[in-house]
Scaffold this motif. Structure first.
Motif, PDB file in Angstrom:
ATOM      1  N   UNK A 235       0.827  -1.207   0.000  1.00  0.00           N
ATOM      2  CA  UNK A 235       0.000   0.000   0.000  1.00  0.00           C
ATOM      3  C   UNK A 235       0.865   1.262   0.000  1.00  0.00           C
ATOM      4  N   UNK A 236       0.361   2.354  -0.556  1.00  0.00           N
ATOM      5  CA  UNK A 236       1.109   3.620  -0.550  1.00  0.00           C
ATOM      6  C   UNK A 236       0.921   4.403   0.755  1.00  0.00           C
ATOM      7  N   UNK A 237       0.026   3.917   1.597  1.00  0.00           N
ATOM      8  CA  UNK A 237      -0.271   4.619   2.858  1.00  0.00           C
ATOM      9  C   UNK A 237       0.800   4.320   3.910  1.00  0.00           C
ATOM     10  N   UNK A 238       1.179   5.356   4.653  1.00  0.00           N
ATOM     11  CA  UNK A 238       2.154   5.205   5.729  1.00  0.00           C
ATOM     12  C   UNK A 238       1.689   6.014   6.939  1.00  0.00           C
ATOM     13  N   UNK A 239       1.692   5.377   8.106  1.00  0.00           N
ATOM     14  CA  UNK A 239       1.367   6.072   9.356  1.00  0.00           C
ATOM     15  C   UNK A 239       2.671   6.493  10.030  1.00  0.00           C
ATOM     16  N   UNK A 240       2.697   7.716  10.537  1.00  0.00           N
ATOM     17  CA  UNK A 240       3.916   8.263  11.150  1.00  0.00           C
ATOM     18  C   UNK A 240       3.618   8.729  12.565  1.00  0.00           C
ATOM     19  N   UNK A 241       4.515   8.413  13.487  1.00  0.00           N
ATOM     20  CA  UNK A 241       4.404   8.939  14.845  1.00  0.00           C
ATOM     21  C   UNK A 241       5.770   9.476  15.271  1.00  0.00           C
ATOM     22  N   UNK A 242       5.746  10.616  15.941  1.00  0.00           N
ATOM     23  CA  UNK A 242       6.975  11.285  16.372  1.00  0.00           C
ATOM     24  C   UNK A 242       6.765  11.789  17.788  1.00  0.00           C
ATOM     25  N   UNK A 243       7.782  11.665  18.614  1.00  0.00           N
ATOM     26  CA  UNK A 243       7.678  12.192  19.980  1.00  0.00           C
ATOM     27  C   UNK A 243       9.028  12.735  20.430  1.00  0.00           C
ATOM     28  N   UNK A 244       8.981  13.778  21.233  1.00  0.00           N
ATOM     29  CA  UNK A 244      10.200  14.341  21.801  1.00  0.00           C
ATOM     30  C   UNK A 244       9.853  15.046  23.102  1.00  0.00           C
TER      31      UNK A 244
END
Length: 218
Positions: free
Chosen positions: A202-211
């Motif tokens: 699939x071309x879909x991507x989930x992204x999570x970022x934390x700092x």
């Protein structure tokens, strides 16, 4: 008469000492009170030590997630008394060579066949702005020589900042990379056990970022 003079002298010295002692105590108390009323100034800055970036890509017709991360995320930002201003100043660069899915063979294929096909050695971006009323933010992301703004959900509380976003790599003309990677991973992207007869990436991507921002108070 001498006794009276001696008594008067002792009394006078005692009075002076008591008076000076009282003035010293009052001065110390006033100093402490003034110092306690000084405003505390806190400065916030970006902390690379407490940063984590994860992504989830999807394979199979049933859209099964495959997790990964980038071990090298280069972020720049300004220092400010306002945590939100620090976030709004952030820009980033992610070398593709730092991709990690806990499978070296898969990492090599993603780097060569997906990112190599779309001629992308690094992903860059910056924060465009935050909307504290809706807890959404605008991010500009650049790869494959294409820049797009995306909308992401964010939280910012007690110096801890998180982002969750969904992207479609086709928005960066990434379909040739999807096709190339799916071709070399055809068997791995076909869920035969659940009845799939074709491979799917699939071309879909989930992204999570934390700092967690650094805080220094004076």
């Amino acid at each position: 008469m001498k006794k009276n003079m001696k008594f008067l002298s002792v009394a006078l010295v005692g009075l002076i000492m008591a008076s000076c002692s009282g003035e010293t105590k009052t001065s110390e108390a006033e100093t402490n009170e003034v110092e306690s009323k000084k405003p505390v100034t806190c400065m916030y800055s970006y902390s690379s030590e407490n940063t984590e970036l994860n992504f989830t890509a999807y394979k199979f017709l049933g859209k099964t997630g495959v997790g990964g991360t980038f071990t090298n995320v280069i972020v720049k930002g300004e220092e400010s008394q306002n945590a939100q201003e620090v976030i709004e100043s952030l820009s980033f660069k992610i070398p593709i060579s730092s991709i990690s899915t806990k499978d070296e063979g898969r990492d090599a294929k993603i780097e060569e066949h997906f990112f190599g096909t779309i001629n992308t050695s690094e992903i860059t971006g910056e924060v465009v702005g935050l909307d504290s009323l809706t807890n959404t933010m605008q991010l500009k992301i650049t790869m494959n020589e294409v820049s797009n703004d995306i909308t992401a959900k964010y939280t910012l509380k007690d110096g801890v900042f998180t982002i969750d976003a969904e992207i479609d790599v086709n928005d960066w003309n990434g379909n040739p990379g999807i096709v190339a990677l799916n071709e070399v991973c055809k068997e791995l992207h076909t869920d035969v056990a659940n009845g799939d007869t074709e491979s799917k990436l699939w071309p879909d991507v989930s992204i999570s970022f934390s700092t967690e921002l650094k805080e220094k108070c004076d």
